[in-house]
Design an enzyme around this catalytic site. Structure first.
Site, PDB file in Angstrom:
ATOM      1  N   LYS A  62      24.222  70.317  97.635  1.00 45.56           N
ATOM      2  CA  LYS A  62      23.546  69.419  96.700  1.00 45.56           C
ATOM      3  C   LYS A  62      22.080  69.355  97.103  1.00 45.56           C
ATOM      4  O   LYS A  62      21.748  68.977  98.227  1.00 45.56           O
ATOM      5  CB  LYS A  62      24.165  68.030  96.740  1.00 45.56           C
ATOM      6  CG  LYS A  62      23.443  67.053  95.826  1.00 45.56           C
ATOM      7  CD  LYS A  62      24.162  65.727  95.728  1.00 45.56           C
ATOM      8  CE  LYS A  62      23.400  64.765  94.849  1.00 45.56           C
ATOM      9  NZ  LYS A  62      24.089  63.488  94.710  1.00 45.56           N
ATOM     10  N   LYS A  79      24.960  72.036  93.127  1.00 48.74           N
ATOM     11  CA  LYS A  79      24.284  71.120  92.217  1.00 48.74           C
ATOM     12  C   LYS A  79      22.792  71.111  92.514  1.00 48.74           C
ATOM     13  O   LYS A  79      22.445  70.996  93.691  1.00 48.74           O
ATOM     14  CB  LYS A  79      24.884  69.725  92.417  1.00 48.74           C
ATOM     15  CG  LYS A  79      24.259  68.637  91.611  1.00 48.74           C
ATOM     16  CD  LYS A  79      24.899  67.332  91.954  1.00 48.74           C
ATOM     17  CE  LYS A  79      24.143  66.234  91.255  1.00 48.74           C
ATOM     18  NZ  LYS A  79      24.483  64.937  91.727  1.00 48.74           N
ATOM     19  N   TYR A  92      27.857  67.441  80.804  1.00 46.24           N
ATOM     20  CA  TYR A  92      27.835  66.383  79.797  1.00 46.24           C
ATOM     21  C   TYR A  92      28.171  66.949  78.419  1.00 46.24           C
ATOM     22  O   TYR A  92      28.393  66.204  77.483  1.00 46.24           O
ATOM     23  CB  TYR A  92      26.455  65.699  79.792  1.00 46.24           C
ATOM     24  CG  TYR A  92      26.139  65.109  81.153  1.00 46.24           C
ATOM     25  CD1 TYR A  92      26.712  63.903  81.552  1.00 46.24           C
ATOM     26  CD2 TYR A  92      25.334  65.788  82.066  1.00 46.24           C
ATOM     27  CE1 TYR A  92      26.476  63.387  82.812  1.00 46.24           C
ATOM     28  CE2 TYR A  92      25.086  65.283  83.323  1.00 46.24           C
ATOM     29  CZ  TYR A  92      25.658  64.087  83.694  1.00 46.24           C
ATOM     30  OH  TYR A  92      25.438  63.588  84.947  1.00 46.24           O
TER      31      TYR A  92
HETATM   32  C1  PBG Z   1      24.303  60.377  93.456  1.00 49.90           C
HETATM   33  C2  PBG Z   1      24.470  61.352  92.341  1.00 49.90           C
HETATM   34  C3  PBG Z   1      23.404  61.884  91.612  1.00 49.90           C
HETATM   35  C4  PBG Z   1      23.970  62.730  90.640  1.00 49.90           C
HETATM   36  C5  PBG Z   1      25.357  62.694  90.805  1.00 49.90           C
HETATM   37  N1  PBG Z   1      25.655  61.834  91.881  1.00 49.90           N
HETATM   38  C6  PBG Z   1      21.956  61.628  91.684  1.00 49.90           C
HETATM   39  C7  PBG Z   1      21.280  61.692  92.977  1.00 49.90           C
HETATM   40  O1  PBG Z   1      21.711  62.360  93.924  1.00 49.90           O
HETATM   41  O2  PBG Z   1      20.250  61.029  93.077  1.00 49.90           O
HETATM   42  C8  PBG Z   1      23.162  63.492  89.624  1.00 49.90           C
HETATM   43  C9  PBG Z   1      23.881  64.032  88.451  1.00 49.90           C
HETATM   44  C10 PBG Z   1      23.006  64.438  87.331  1.00 49.90           C
HETATM   45  O3  PBG Z   1      21.767  64.490  87.427  1.00 49.90           O
HETATM   46  O4  PBG Z   1      23.578  64.748  86.265  1.00 49.90           O
HETATM   47  N2  PBG Z   1      25.272  60.269  94.393  1.00 49.90           N
END
Ligand code: PBG
Length: 398
Positions: A265, A318, A383
């Site tokens: 991530k 991600k 989404y």
């Molecule tokens: C936070 C989390 C985030 C997303 C999923 N879980 C945002 C972040 O890490 O600040 C982002 C998902 C998206 O942008 O669609 N635990």
């Protein structure tokens, strides 16, 4: 749904008009009324000094037995593309609604709140969430992940609301599993929706504490499992959390609850609309001390090795589109199923371009989802899950 379809048709007509006028301004004839082509190419008007590709000692083209111009080329990849049936037969990848995980934003209100930076998405009331699950399920989307918008007064640095058994997520999980027991319900494990600091972990002196956070995440994961979650998905990026969560679940008898780990991530600018949706922008600084540097690809392999060893069932990358190379690296590296998160900013970019009539939404979304598959993703969080499933059904594909 009406909104989506209207946009799709609008984009479609605009795109084809533009393409037509840009590429073939004078082409009044339809494909079938075009005159047969003289493949000897001898009836072309003769210009003086014009280049003839079939003449000379090093002719670029030859002539076949019928005096037609001929590129003496045996391998012609176009043969495998010559008809829809042929393309269908040789197609390497296929995306189906059962590959999707549909993220749903929820809140404890009796109305739905549109999310301006994510047109077509909204924060659902729990009743509306249940309807959305039912409609998606009917289209073949069977897996969901829940993201709660938590009122400010429930947010603390320790994020204790994350493991309130009467909190919004446990209640939502129980509702979905009672009404649709065959769904797969995933829950997000991280403190950010519950943190008054807007971070994924507990904060001290401007730092995000690793081990103390994991203590809280274990409580959160067990609370979600008790509510009936089928899969917990730690998105926090603390070191060692997969092992600790696995052990916590197992100790409480939840050996069947899966872990979908956010393995790679990245500290990405593509999460902005998601943070709008949950009102979860970091209170200070950024997330670069725990999420990965976008400059690093090999580093994802360290995370993948740890997550696999610690007991993750699935590995996630991600964001999605800008990180297709990371998806491929993890796919080649690990036999575990790989998931890709087509994140909020990627969704917003497609929506914005389509609203301007610059892209055909249906075509560009279905292509994008296919590209995740080709890159190596078995699972796609998007989404667009419900909308894509609807389009696939319209096209007779599911
Ligand atoms: C936070 C989390 C985030 C997303 C999923 N879980 C945002 C972040 O890490 O600040 C982002 C998902 C998206 O942008 O669609 N635990």
């Amino acid at each position: 749904m009406k909104f989506y379809l209207a946009t799709a048709f609008y984009c479609l007509s605009l795109t084809s008009t533009n393409a037509f006028s840009a590429v073939a301004p004078n082409a009044a004839k339809t494909a079938s009324s075009v005159d047969p082509v003289d493949k000897s190419m001898t009836s072309l008007p003769k210009e003086t000094d014009a280049f003839d590709p079939t003449a000379g000692e090093n002719a670029a083209l030859q002539r076949n037995n019928k005096n037609e111009v001929w590129v003496p080329q045996r391998a012609r990849p176009r043969r495998n593309r010559k008809s829809p049936a042929m393309r269908g037969m040789v197609r390497e990848n296929i995306v189906t609604p059962s590959n999707f995980i549909y993220p749903l934003f929820i809140h404890d209100e009796d109305f739905n709140q549109p999310i301006p930076s994510m047109p077509g998405c909204e924060r659902h009331s729990l009743d509306s969430m249940l309807r959305e699950v039912g409609e998606s399920y009917a289209l073949g989307v069977k897996t969901f992940v829940l993201f709660p918008k938590v009122p400010d007064e429930l947010k603390t640095n320790m994020g204790v609301e994350a493991y309130n058994p009467e909190g919004i997520v446990p209640r939502a999980v129980r509702m979905i599993k009672a009404a649709y027991p065959d769904t797969i319900v995933c829950t997000d494990v991280a403190l950010d929706p519950y943190s008054d600091q807007g971070h994924d972990g507990v904060v001290e002196d401007g730092k995000i504490l690793n081990d103390v956070t994991i203590h809280q995440l274990c409580k959160q994961a067990v609370c979600q499992a008790r509510a009936g979650a089928d899969v917990v998905a730690p998105s926090d990026m603390m070191d060692g959390r997969v092992k600790a969560i696995r052990d916590a679940l197992d100790a409480e008898g939840f050996t069947d609850v899966s872990i979908l780990s956010y393995t790679a991530k990245y500290a990405s600018a593509y999460y902005g609309p998601f943070r709008d949706a949950l009102d979860s922008h970091p209170g200070f600084g950024d997330k670069k001390t725990y999420q990965q540097d976008p400059a690093n690809g090999r580093e994802a392999l360290i995370e993948a090795a740890l997550d696999a060893a610690e007991g993750a069932d699935m590995l996630m990358v991600k964001p999605g589109m800008p990180y297709l190379d990371v998806i491929r690296r993890l796919k080649d590296y690990s036999p575990l199923p790989i998931a890709a998160y087509h994140v909020s900013g990627e969704y917003a970019m497609i929506k914005a371009a389509c609203e301007k009539g610059w892209l055909n939404e249906k075509d560009v979304v279905l292509e994008t989802l296919m590209c995740f598959k080709r890159a190596g993703a078995d699972i796609i969080l998007t989404y667009y899950a419900k909308q894509a499933a609807q389009w696939m059904k319209d096209d007779g594909l599911n």
